[in-house]
Enzyme design. Structure first.
Site, short mmCIF file in Angstrom:
data_model
loop_
_atom_site.label_atom_id
_atom_site.label_comp_id
_atom_site.label_asym_id
_atom_site.label_seq_id
_atom_site.Cartn_x
_atom_site.Cartn_y
_atom_site.Cartn_z
N CYS A 190 -40.97 -1.45 -38.89
CA CYS A 190 -40.93 -2.91 -39.00
C CYS A 190 -39.52 -3.41 -38.64
CB CYS A 190 -41.30 -3.35 -40.41
SG CYS A 190 -41.40 -5.15 -40.59
N ASP A 211 -37.97 -5.65 -40.14
CA ASP A 211 -37.31 -6.06 -41.38
C ASP A 211 -35.89 -5.46 -41.50
OD1 ASP A 211 -36.58 -6.15 -44.25
OD2 ASP A 211 -38.63 -6.93 -44.50
N ARG A 238 -34.16 -4.82 -43.90
CA ARG A 238 -33.94 -3.91 -45.04
C ARG A 238 -34.47 -2.50 -44.77
NH1 ARG A 238 -37.17 -7.75 -48.98
NH2 ARG A 238 -38.39 -7.77 -47.05
N HIS A 276 -43.60 -0.52 -44.74
CA HIS A 276 -42.83 -0.64 -45.99
C HIS A 276 -43.56 -1.59 -46.94
CE1 HIS A 276 -40.94 -4.69 -45.24
NE2 HIS A 276 -41.31 -4.38 -44.02
N CYS A 319 -43.93 -5.88 -47.22
CA CYS A 319 -43.76 -6.33 -45.83
C CYS A 319 -44.21 -7.79 -45.68
CB CYS A 319 -44.55 -5.44 -44.87
SG CYS A 319 -44.33 -5.88 -43.14
CO CO Z 1 -42.10 -5.66 -42.67
#
Ligand code: CO
Length: 204
Positions: free
Chosen positions: A40, A42, A44, A96, A99
């Site tokens: 992803c 993302d 993080r 994750h 998400c």
């Molecule tokens: Co995500």
């Protein structure tokens, strides 16, 4: 401040060559990663950092909600290059928990283009509606959907012609499904590893 990033970069570069002066010169000549990470976007979920790999060791493709859509030219180009040129030995699809992309796919709100991108997740939801709706807490339901999405994308990767052809050539290649926890930084293997066309057939 953006200027700090350049300063950070100077420090990072110096640290890499401390004790290994050839570090960048070696990488400049060639990359030979053994792993392709499909994860992803993302912020993080920093791929290399999570698995402790240096530059040159992990080929990375990231998009919203770690999808491997069989019509996406970006993902397919990465996959073909990784399998046929770099000859990676492992592909991991890494979702994750928590998400935002997975949650946005099923919250009924309209956001625009991303609603189309996230369509495969709504299909996965519909496919597993019965089991998902039996989970009372929303957070757990969405976390389960994150896992189901990974399982689905693993199947997409394993059934892709680039991967099928690699197996037919006798190339060693394993496709794994992982999910990362934002709350403790740990990866869980969803135990869905596929290493041959026969294993994939047994799954479908
Ligand atoms: Co995500």
């Amino acid at each position: 401040m953006i200027r700090d990033l350049i300063e950070n970069n100077r420090v990072w570069s110096a640290r890499k060559t401390d004790g290994d002066p050839e570090f960048f010169r070696r990488l400049e000549r060639q990359q030979s990663p053994e792993y392709l990470w499909i994860g992803c976007s993302d912020s993080r979920v920093p791929a290399n950092e999570i698995v402790g790999l240096d530059p040159g060791e992990l080929f990375v493709h990231r998009n919203v909600a770690n999808l491997a859509p069989p019509q996406d030219a970006n993902y397919l180009s990465v996959l073909q290059f990784a399998v046929e040129v770099l000859k990676v030995k492992h592909i991991m699809v890494v979702g994750h928990y928590g998400c935002g992309g997975v949650a946005a796919a099923v919250d009924g709100q309209r956001r625009g283009l991303v609603d189309h991108w996230l369509h495969p997740i709504r299909e996965t939801y519909a496919e597993h509606r019965h089991d998902l709706e039996a989970i009372p807490a929303e957070r757990e339901r969405l976390d389960r959907l994150c896992e189901l999405n990974v399982l689905r994308q693993v199947r997409n990767v394993a059934s892709d012609v680039f991967v099928q052809d690699a197996w037919a050539r006798g190339q060693a290649l394993a496709v794994h499904g992982w999910v990362y926890s934002l709350s403790n930084g740990l990866v869980t293997d969803l135990k869905t590893t596929i290493t041959s066309a026969t294993e994939l057939e047994a799954l479908i």
